[in-house]
Design an enzyme around this catalytic site. Structure first.
Site, PDB file in Angstrom:
ATOM      1  CG  ASP A   1      -0.133   0.006   2.534  1.00  0.00           C
ATOM      2  OD1 ASP A   1       0.879   0.526   2.774  1.00  0.00           O
ATOM      3  OD2 ASP A   1      -0.939  -0.490   3.537  1.00  0.00           O
TER       4      ASP A   1
ATOM      5  CE  LYS B   1      -7.911   1.212   1.085  1.00  0.00           C
ATOM      6  NZ  LYS B   1      -7.098  -0.008   1.070  1.00  0.00           N
TER       7      LYS B   1
ATOM      8  CG  MET C   1      -5.040   8.240   8.153  1.00  0.00           C
ATOM      9  SD  MET C   1      -6.354   6.830   7.661  1.00  0.00           S
ATOM     10  CE  MET C   1      -6.786   6.038   9.129  1.00  0.00           C
TER      11      MET C   1
END
Length: 474
Positions: free
Chosen positions: A249, A271, A384
């Site tokens: 990722d 992503k 995040m």
């Protein structure tokens, strides 16, 4: 690479050592263990060398070196305590095209003797090209614990079966997979335990097993940590070298990707916000399909796969379809980034608990238990949280957290791109607006942030080899 590493067969070959002191003794012992016929030239010898002479383990010429001593030799070691004598011996040996090693005089050598880990027939040699023999010995000491003595017995077993395996499996891929299974499974464990008869029986069963190309593969769900390759576990490294396919990722550092097997197929499924290369459901299906095709699949995820990594969803799919898998935890971003920023997540004087939450915005809001997060004497870590930082600040203050509560925002922690923004709930938004950080970032709220002034230790500019977790293209 300044030197070509080779292994020299000196079995039953005459090899000359000049000198009778401690250095000469160490050199001739290496030669003896390799099966050489050692001829020693020295007028005087230390007791350890004399003991070998007395039992006839080495031939001895009790005098000073003369050029005729080189006659018929296969290899030469000059280890006297006189640099000029050593240099003269080296010059004569080079004139005859004889390999020569001169103790502590690398400029006069045509080969060097590395630090050695002997698990015959497995031999590991470590060299620094004479730059630092002490460093080579330190590296050897670390490797000693990773290469058990049983590896020598395991290599001997492999040699006995090598021809039969080549006959049994025509394709190189199938042979490699067979040996991978054998060397990391029950056969190896029996060898390490000294149960050699059982190991042979297990090998026979493996050879009689169905064609491995028809076998189900396996998925390795591995946490790659927050970015610094040194934080990988030994088990993670081993599985990274076994995998046929690597599915990775966006948050996996490029140096970590480079540590996977060179011939493995690599598939990027990263992503980003509003830009998904592959939906999670598609990733789950991909892992299952690759394993059913017989591949060993490395699913490499930044941080820890079970902490905001959606690893549970991927494994749930594999379990439902009966596909074998292994899980290797990684150092999660909260722990790694906080440590490298010098911020303890708990501290007796400031925080008795720590809470991990996701700051990922969903439909323009963050659905969290704000009253719980606003309680005192705790540390709250927002994954995040950069995009939702304004909402985080506003909601914490609305639930009673003081404006002077310390806040840290850590950009690409543990890598050479690490940058730490320190402020309070009242000031952090202005600091971020003045110098926008690069994702991924981590937000830490709590009194423990005050400890950074005393505990900060990591200088990201001092080690450019540490991998940045900037987005990696496929």
């Amino acid at each position: 690479m300044e030197h070509l590493p080779i292994f020299f067969d000196v079995k039953a070959q005459p090899c000359l050592v000049v000198g009778g002191g401690p250095v000469a003794w160490r050199k001739l012992e290496h030669l003896r263990r390799a099966g050489a016929r050692v001829v020693l030239v020295a007028p005087r010898c230390i007791p350890e060398v004399q003991a070998l002479i007395d039992v006839g383990a080495i031939a001895h010429r009790a005098r000073a070196f003369v050029p005729a001593d080189l006659d018929g030799m296969r290899l030469v070691v000059a280890a006297t305590d006189d640099r000029d004598v050593n240099r003269g011996i080296a010059a004569l040996a080079k004139a005859r095209a004889l390999p020569v090693n001169v103790a502590d005089q690398p400029e006069d050598c045509t080969f060097t003797m590395p630090a050695i880990i002997d698990r015959s027939p497995v031999v590991v040699a470590v060299s620094t090209g004479s730059a630092s023999p002490v460093l080579a010995r330190m590296i050897r000491a670390r490797l000693e614990s990773l290469v058990p003595a049983g590896y020598g017995r395991l290599a001997t077993l492999c040699a006995r079966y090598r021809d039969r395996v080549k006959t049994r499996f025509a394709a190189q891929r199938d042979r490699r997979r067979f040996w991978d299974r054998v060397l990391q499974g029950g056969v190896a464990e029996r060898v390490f335990a000294g149960r050699l008869d059982e190991a042979d029986a297990a090998m026979e069963r493996e050879l009689a097993a169905p064609d491995p190309s028809a076998c189900m593969g396996e998925v390795y769900l591995v946490g790659a940590g927050p970015g610094d390759p040194d934080l990988l576990t030994f088990r993670a490294l081993r599985l990274m070298q076994q995998a046929d396919v690597v599915v990775y990722d966006r948050l996996v550092a490029k140096p970590i990707i480079d540590m996977t097997r060179r011939d493995a197929r690599r598939i990027y499924v990263g992503k980003e916000r509003n830009a998904h290369t592959m939906r999670q459901e598609e990733i789950n299906a991909l892992l299952a399909r690759l394993a059913r095709e017989g591949h060993r699949v490395l699913r490499l995820k930044g941080g820890d796969p079970f902490i905001f990594g959606r690893g549970g969803e991927e494994i749930d799919t594999l379990a439902a379809e009966g596909i074998p898998f292994q899980i290797v935890p990684g150092i999660t971003a909260a722990n790694g980034c906080a440590c490298y920023a010098g911020i303890p997540l708990t501290h007796r004087d400031h925080a008795q608990s720590v809470t991990f939450v996701t700051g990922h915005l969903q439909d323009g809001s963050i659905d969290l238990d704000w009253p719980s997060l606003a309680r005192p004497r705790q540390t709250v870590v927002f994954y995040m949280g950069l995009m939702g930082l304004a909402v985080i600040v506003e909601r914490l203050r609305a639930h009673g957290v003081a404006a002077h509560m310390p806040v840290a925002l850590i950009q690409q922690g543990t890598t050479h791109m690490q940058k730490v923004y320190v402020g309070t709930l009242a000031t952090i938004l202005d600091k971020v607006a003045a110098d926008p950080p690069q994702p991924p970032t981590l937000v830490i709220v709590g009194e423990v942030v005050r400890m950074r002034d005393k505990l900060a230790w990591f200088d990201p500019e001092a080690d450019p080899e540490r991998g940045a977790t900037t987005p990696i293209l496929p």
